[in-house]
Design a protein around this motif. Structure first.
Motif, PDB file in Angstrom:
ATOM      1  N   ALA A  85       0.818  -1.205   0.000  1.00 32.38           N
ATOM      2  CA  ALA A  85       0.000   0.000   0.000  1.00 32.38           C
ATOM      3  C   ALA A  85       0.856   1.260   0.000  1.00 32.38           C
ATOM      4  CB  ALA A  85      -0.931  -0.004   1.204  1.00 32.38           C
ATOM      5  N   HIS A  86       1.922   1.245   0.775  1.00 27.21           N
ATOM      6  CA  HIS A  86       2.811   2.412   0.834  1.00 27.21           C
ATOM      7  C   HIS A  86       3.367   2.719  -0.547  1.00 27.21           C
ATOM      8  CE1 HIS A  86       6.712   4.463   1.431  1.00 27.21           C
ATOM      9  NE2 HIS A  86       5.967   5.190   2.264  1.00 27.21           N
ATOM     10  N   ARG A  87       3.860   1.716  -1.240  1.00 25.98           N
ATOM     11  CA  ARG A  87       4.420   1.927  -2.582  1.00 25.98           C
ATOM     12  C   ARG A  87       3.348   2.402  -3.555  1.00 25.98           C
ATOM     13  NH1 ARG A  87       8.128  -2.883  -4.346  1.00 25.98           N
ATOM     14  NH2 ARG A  87       8.456  -1.462  -6.090  1.00 25.98           N
ATOM     15  N   ALA A  88       2.141   1.893  -3.437  1.00 25.56           N
ATOM     16  CA  ALA A  88       1.052   2.319  -4.318  1.00 25.56           C
ATOM     17  C   ALA A  88       0.691   3.786  -4.061  1.00 25.56           C
ATOM     18  CB  ALA A  88      -0.166   1.422  -4.126  1.00 25.56           C
ATOM     19  N   ALA A 107      -1.767  -5.150  -7.812  1.00 26.56           N
ATOM     20  CA  ALA A 107      -1.611  -6.483  -8.407  1.00 26.56           C
ATOM     21  C   ALA A 107      -0.156  -6.745  -8.782  1.00 26.56           C
ATOM     22  CB  ALA A 107      -2.509  -6.625  -9.635  1.00 26.56           C
ATOM     23  N   ALA A 108       0.491  -5.757  -9.351  1.00 28.14           N
ATOM     24  CA  ALA A 108       1.891  -5.921  -9.749  1.00 28.14           C
ATOM     25  C   ALA A 108       2.796  -6.135  -8.542  1.00 28.14           C
ATOM     26  CB  ALA A 108       2.356  -4.704 -10.542  1.00 28.14           C
ATOM     27  N   LEU A 109       2.533  -5.406  -7.465  1.00 26.01           N
ATOM     28  CA  LEU A 109       3.368  -5.521  -6.271  1.00 26.01           C
ATOM     29  C   LEU A 109       3.090  -6.795  -5.479  1.00 26.01           C
ATOM     30  CD1 LEU A 109       3.234  -1.806  -5.121  1.00 26.01           C
ATOM     31  CD2 LEU A 109       5.196  -3.002  -6.125  1.00 26.01           C
ATOM     32  N   PRO A 159       3.757  -8.777 -13.248  1.00 24.50           N
ATOM     33  CA  PRO A 159       2.854  -9.613 -14.027  1.00 24.50           C
ATOM     34  C   PRO A 159       2.126  -8.900 -15.144  1.00 24.50           C
ATOM     35  CG  PRO A 159       1.865  -9.112 -11.937  1.00 24.50           C
ATOM     36  CD  PRO A 159       3.275  -8.590 -11.889  1.00 24.50           C
ATOM     37  N   ILE A 160       1.994  -7.597 -15.067  1.00 26.41           N
ATOM     38  CA  ILE A 160       1.275  -6.909 -16.122  1.00 26.41           C
ATOM     39  C   ILE A 160       2.203  -5.922 -16.816  1.00 26.41           C
ATOM     40  CG2 ILE A 160      -1.115  -7.241 -15.458  1.00 26.41           C
ATOM     41  CD1 ILE A 160      -1.007  -4.932 -13.667  1.00 26.41           C
ATOM     42  N   ARG A 161       3.383  -6.380 -17.131  1.00 24.98           N
ATOM     43  CA  ARG A 161       4.385  -5.585 -17.815  1.00 24.98           C
ATOM     44  C   ARG A 161       3.858  -5.028 -19.138  1.00 24.98           C
ATOM     45  NH1 ARG A 161       9.073  -3.283 -16.155  1.00 24.98           N
ATOM     46  NH2 ARG A 161      10.462  -3.062 -17.888  1.00 24.98           N
ATOM     47  N   ALA A 162       2.887  -5.714 -19.727  1.00 21.78           N
ATOM     48  CA  ALA A 162       2.340  -5.280 -21.007  1.00 21.78           C
ATOM     49  C   ALA A 162       1.764  -3.879 -20.940  1.00 21.78           C
ATOM     50  CB  ALA A 162       1.259  -6.251 -21.469  1.00 21.78           C
ATOM     51  N   ARG A 167       2.930   3.324 -17.269  1.00 22.19           N
ATOM     52  CA  ARG A 167       4.190   3.023 -17.950  1.00 22.19           C
ATOM     53  C   ARG A 167       5.353   3.463 -17.065  1.00 22.19           C
ATOM     54  NH1 ARG A 167       3.203   5.683 -22.099  1.00 22.19           N
ATOM     55  NH2 ARG A 167       2.069   4.038 -23.156  1.00 22.19           N
ATOM     56  N   THR A 168       5.245   4.655 -16.484  1.00 20.37           N
ATOM     57  CA  THR A 168       6.292   5.156 -15.593  1.00 20.37           C
ATOM     58  C   THR A 168       6.465   4.235 -14.393  1.00 20.37           C
ATOM     59  OG1 THR A 168       5.842   7.419 -16.236  1.00 20.37           O
ATOM     60  CG2 THR A 168       6.991   7.105 -14.145  1.00 20.37           C
ATOM     61  N   PHE A 169       5.353   3.811 -13.789  1.00 19.24           N
ATOM     62  CA  PHE A 169       5.436   2.939 -12.618  1.00 19.24           C
ATOM     63  C   PHE A 169       6.054   1.593 -12.963  1.00 19.24           C
ATOM     64  CE2 PHE A 169       3.741  -0.537 -10.082  1.00 19.24           C
ATOM     65  CZ  PHE A 169       4.205  -0.163  -8.843  1.00 19.24           C
ATOM     66  N   PHE A 170       5.583   0.954 -14.044  1.00 24.33           N
ATOM     67  CA  PHE A 170       6.027  -0.388 -14.359  1.00 24.33           C
ATOM     68  C   PHE A 170       7.450  -0.433 -14.911  1.00 24.33           C
ATOM     69  CE2 PHE A 170       1.426  -1.080 -14.257  1.00 24.33           C
ATOM     70  CZ  PHE A 170       1.417  -2.055 -13.287  1.00 24.33           C
TER      71      PHE A 170
END
Length: 189
Positions: A26-29, A116-118, A127-130, A183-186
């Motif tokens: 949650a902190h990272r999000a 979801a990614a974290l 998982p959702i690099r796309a 895109r920036t986050f992933f």
């Protein structure tokens, strides 16, 4: 002890649901979403090692990761007293974010992919690099039939990704810049 000095339970809703996310995730999000010019994060509370985000009702599609608990309207949620505040980097129970502008809800279509990614990294890749690709490049196909454990989990992941790609297309049309934010986050380490 004063009644306002202890966490209290209340019924979720009407008009809002809650998602409880492990504190580190949650902190990272919150940091990632808080960096956006739209500042989409609503009120957030911390209690018992999780952070609670207020969401619009019926924000459970696509499904949240297994480490996350979704509370629908009518469920019980434990909240810290309104006078308990804490810094994002702090610890313990309290209100991590409260909005003086009355903005309570966080858009689930922005929060969900980051959580979801974290929560579900696979092989060091998210998982959702796309999501870092253009919309035309997003193709999510069901996994080939697998034998043994994990088959149902892999199929559920593929279904969630397919739903998420559709939801992001809709959200991008409503809130320009969503794709750039993801895109920036992933692409960040």
């Amino acid at each position: 002890m004063n009644l306002h000095d202890a966490p209290w339970q209340r019924e979720v809703g009407p008009g809002w649901d809650v998602v409880l996310v492990p504190e580190q995730v949650a902190h990272r999000a919150v940091v990632a979403l808080g960096a956006l010019s739209t500042n989409p994060v609503g009120a957030v509370f911390a209690i018992h090692g999780v952070w609670g985000f207020f969401l619009p009702p019926e924000s459970d599609i696509p499904p949240w990761p297994a480490r996350v608990q979704y509370l629908r309207s009518g469920s019980q949620v434990t909240l810290p007293p309104s006078c308990w505040t804490r810094d994002q980097s702090g610890s313990g129970s309290g209100w991590v974010r409260s909005r003086s502008d009355g903005h309570l809800l966080t858009p689930p279509l922005m929060l969900h992919p980051i959580v979801a990614a974290l929560c579900c990294p696979r092989g060091g890749r998210r998982p959702i690099r796309a999501l870092g690709c253009s919309r035309e490049d997003i193709t999510v196909k069901p996994p080939p039939p697998a034998v043994g454990p994990g088959r149902d989990e892999a199929r559920a992941d593929a279904d969630a990704l397919r739903s998420l790609a559709v939801a992001l297309d809709v959200h991008e049309a409503e809130v320009p810049g969503t794709a750039d934010a993801f895109r920036t986050f992933f692409d960040s380490p």
